[in-house]
Design an enzyme around this catalytic site. Structure first.
Site, PDB file in Angstrom:
ATOM      1  N   GLU A 215      51.641  53.049  -7.737  1.00  0.00           N
ATOM      2  CA  GLU A 215      53.101  52.653  -7.075  1.00  0.00           C
ATOM      3  C   GLU A 215      54.137  53.651  -6.897  1.00  0.00           C
ATOM      4  OE1 GLU A 215      51.338  51.548  -9.644  1.00  0.00           O
ATOM      5  OE2 GLU A 215      51.467  49.433 -10.131  1.00  0.00           O
TER       6      GLU A 215
HETATM    7  N1  COA Z   1      48.367  44.231  -0.683  1.00  0.00           N
HETATM    8  C1  COA Z   1      48.274  43.422   0.432  1.00  0.00           C
HETATM    9  N2  COA Z   1      46.922  43.866   1.091  1.00  0.00           N
HETATM   10  C2  COA Z   1      45.967  44.459   0.595  1.00  0.00           C
HETATM   11  C3  COA Z   1      46.450  45.174  -0.506  1.00  0.00           C
HETATM   12  C4  COA Z   1      47.435  45.131  -1.211  1.00  0.00           C
HETATM   13  N3  COA Z   1      47.782  45.533  -2.442  1.00  0.00           N
HETATM   14  N4  COA Z   1      45.239  45.855  -0.770  1.00  0.00           N
HETATM   15  C5  COA Z   1      44.282  45.840   0.336  1.00  0.00           C
HETATM   16  N5  COA Z   1      45.263  45.098   1.203  1.00  0.00           N
HETATM   17  C6  COA Z   1      44.344  44.505   2.599  1.00  0.00           C
HETATM   18  C7  COA Z   1      44.294  45.596   3.547  1.00  0.00           C
HETATM   19  O1  COA Z   1      45.607  45.696   4.089  1.00  0.00           O
HETATM   20  C8  COA Z   1      43.280  45.057   4.473  1.00  0.00           C
HETATM   21  O2  COA Z   1      43.766  44.155   5.319  1.00  0.00           O
HETATM   22  P1  COA Z   1      43.472  43.980   6.768  1.00  0.00           P
HETATM   23  O3  COA Z   1      41.968  43.564   6.633  1.00  0.00           O
HETATM   24  O4  COA Z   1      44.141  42.988   7.457  1.00  0.00           O
HETATM   25  O5  COA Z   1      43.670  45.263   7.374  1.00  0.00           O
HETATM   26  C9  COA Z   1      42.280  44.345   3.410  1.00  0.00           C
HETATM   27  O6  COA Z   1      43.058  44.065   2.312  1.00  0.00           O
HETATM   28  C10 COA Z   1      41.107  45.231   3.259  1.00  0.00           C
HETATM   29  O7  COA Z   1      41.524  46.559   2.774  1.00  0.00           O
HETATM   30  P2  COA Z   1      40.658  47.771   3.191  1.00  0.00           P
HETATM   31  O8  COA Z   1      41.926  48.887   2.676  1.00  0.00           O
HETATM   32  O9  COA Z   1      40.495  47.677   4.714  1.00  0.00           O
HETATM   33  O10 COA Z   1      39.394  47.627   2.202  1.00  0.00           O
HETATM   34  P3  COA Z   1      38.710  48.778   1.473  1.00  0.00           P
HETATM   35  O11 COA Z   1      37.595  47.808   0.755  1.00  0.00           O
HETATM   36  O12 COA Z   1      38.343  49.930   2.482  1.00  0.00           O
HETATM   37  O13 COA Z   1      39.665  49.460   0.243  1.00  0.00           O
HETATM   38  C11 COA Z   1      41.324  49.225  -1.475  1.00  0.00           C
HETATM   39  C12 COA Z   1      40.183  48.479  -0.813  1.00  0.00           C
HETATM   40  C13 COA Z   1      41.702  48.247  -2.547  1.00  0.00           C
HETATM   41  C14 COA Z   1      40.709  50.705  -2.125  1.00  0.00           C
HETATM   42  C15 COA Z   1      42.314  49.584  -0.666  1.00  0.00           C
HETATM   43  O14 COA Z   1      42.798  48.423   0.094  1.00  0.00           O
HETATM   44  C16 COA Z   1      43.897  50.107  -1.265  1.00  0.00           C
HETATM   45  O15 COA Z   1      43.589  51.280  -1.596  1.00  0.00           O
HETATM   46  N6  COA Z   1      44.853  48.955  -1.242  1.00  0.00           N
HETATM   47  C17 COA Z   1      46.101  49.127  -1.611  1.00  0.00           C
HETATM   48  C18 COA Z   1      46.123  49.211  -3.111  1.00  0.00           C
HETATM   49  C19 COA Z   1      47.105  49.759  -3.796  1.00  0.00           C
HETATM   50  O16 COA Z   1      47.778  50.726  -3.631  1.00  0.00           O
HETATM   51  N7  COA Z   1      47.741  48.800  -4.701  1.00  0.00           N
HETATM   52  C20 COA Z   1      48.983  49.101  -5.450  1.00  0.00           C
HETATM   53  C21 COA Z   1      49.841  47.769  -5.374  1.00  0.00           C
HETATM   54  S1  COA Z   1      51.087  48.015  -6.428  1.00  0.00           S
END
Ligand code: COA
Length: 260
Positions: free
Chosen positions: A136
């Site tokens: 966060e």
């Molecule tokens: N909110 C909204 N969208 C999200 C998301 C979130 N918390 N986490 C992932 N997504 C979306 C991405 O934007 C992407 O969308 P797109 O296909 O339109 O580009 C899709 O989900 C897939 O994400 P991607 O990063 O390509 O997948 P991955 O399998 O390589 O990695 C994670 C997965 C979860 C490791 C990575 O998406 C990530 O680090 N997400 C952020 C998580 C985060 O910080 N959450 C805290 C929220 S308080």
């Protein structure tokens, strides 16, 4: 209620609740919060269900709050914004205080609120290689509504490091700090989860609910403030039908009525 964001599968005494928004790695928006909370709440009164397993469809358990949804709150009034945050807080509380034990099946990633969900569960088991993190602060926000559950599991020391850096860490570290109970090779995850389910099914259903209430009551309270409560619980439960059956079964060298 028609479910769009989660999937609920009944499997004998086990309810499997799947976060089902794999295209965004099961990030939760308002609808998912509502559906998950209502489903878990409704399961409380389904007597046939004795254990809940929470998992995620697709490559990750849960990427936390949907950041597009969080960002959109800038257009909300203060009251609307507070109501959305309260709904999120209510979801974590519903998981935490479920009278049925909740096993988390964790793989891929559990970040932000996803790691919070893990913390609110009773018995989280994760695949080695799963990414955890309280990311966060890197987004300019804080792990607010999940903090009570996370700090209860990992303590202040680890929270100070991990909440402040927002760094990602792996399942082995998550197990070391107490966020999860076990880290197993990915191919063994389902077997490990079923092993936990099997153990939980050996316990009396009422006893499990009472044990969860006991932990909640005792964890935050001074011994002298909670002693009356603990005395009453054992006095009540040892004369209850379930307590009497459990002790009788042991003495008669047989399984209790609920045992498998
Ligand atoms: N909110 C909204 N969208 C999200 C998301 C979130 N918390 N986490 C992932 N997504 C979306 C991405 O934007 C992407 O969308 P797109 O296909 O339109 O580009 C899709 O989900 C897939 O994400 P991607 O990063 O390509 O997948 P991955 O399998 O390589 O990695 C994670 C997965 C979860 C490791 C990575 O998406 C990530 O680090 N997400 C952020 C998580 C985060 O910080 N959450 C805290 C929220 S308080």
């Amino acid at each position: 209620m028609e479910l769009e964001r989660i999937e609920l599968v009944f499997d004998g005494p086990v309810a499997r609740v799947w976060l089902n928004r794999p295209e965004v790695r099961n990030a939760f928006d308002g609808l998912m919060v509502t559906e998950l909370r209502k489903s878990l709440f409704d399961l409380r009164s389904v007597d046939a269900v004795r254990v809940i397993v929470l998992g995620g469809r697709g490559p990750a358990f849960c990427a936390g709050a949907d950041l597009a949804w969080m960002k959109a709150t800038a257009a909300f009034s203060r009251d609307e914004n507070l109501a959305e945050a309260q709904a999120m807080a209510d979801l974590f509380f519903t998981v935490y205080e479920s009278p049925k034990p909740v096993v988390a099946r964790v793989h891929g990633a559990a970040l932000g609120g996803g790691a919070g969900l893990v913390a609110a569960c009773d018995v989280p088991v994760a695949a080695l290689g799963t990414q955890f993190g309280f990311t966060e602060v890197r987004l300019g926000i804080v792990p607010a509504v999940i903090a009570p559950y996370v700090i209860a599991k990992i303590g202040e020391s680890a929270a100070r490091e991990l909440f402040l850096t927002g760094e990602r860490f792996e399942a082995v570290r998550a197990a070391e700090i107490g966020l999860i109970r076990a880290a197993v090779p990915p191919d063994d995850l389902d077997v490990a989860v079923e092993g936990r389910v099997k153990e939980l099914l050996q316990a009396g259903p009422r006893a499990i609910a009472e044990a969860k209430a006991l932990i909640r009551e005792v964890a935050w309270t001074r011994v002298e403030d909670v002693q009356r409560y603990t005395v009453e619980r054992i006095a009540d439960l040892r004369v209850s039908a379930e307590g009497q059956e459990g002790m009788r079964a042991f003495l008669e060298k047989r399984k209790p009525s609920w045992g498998s």
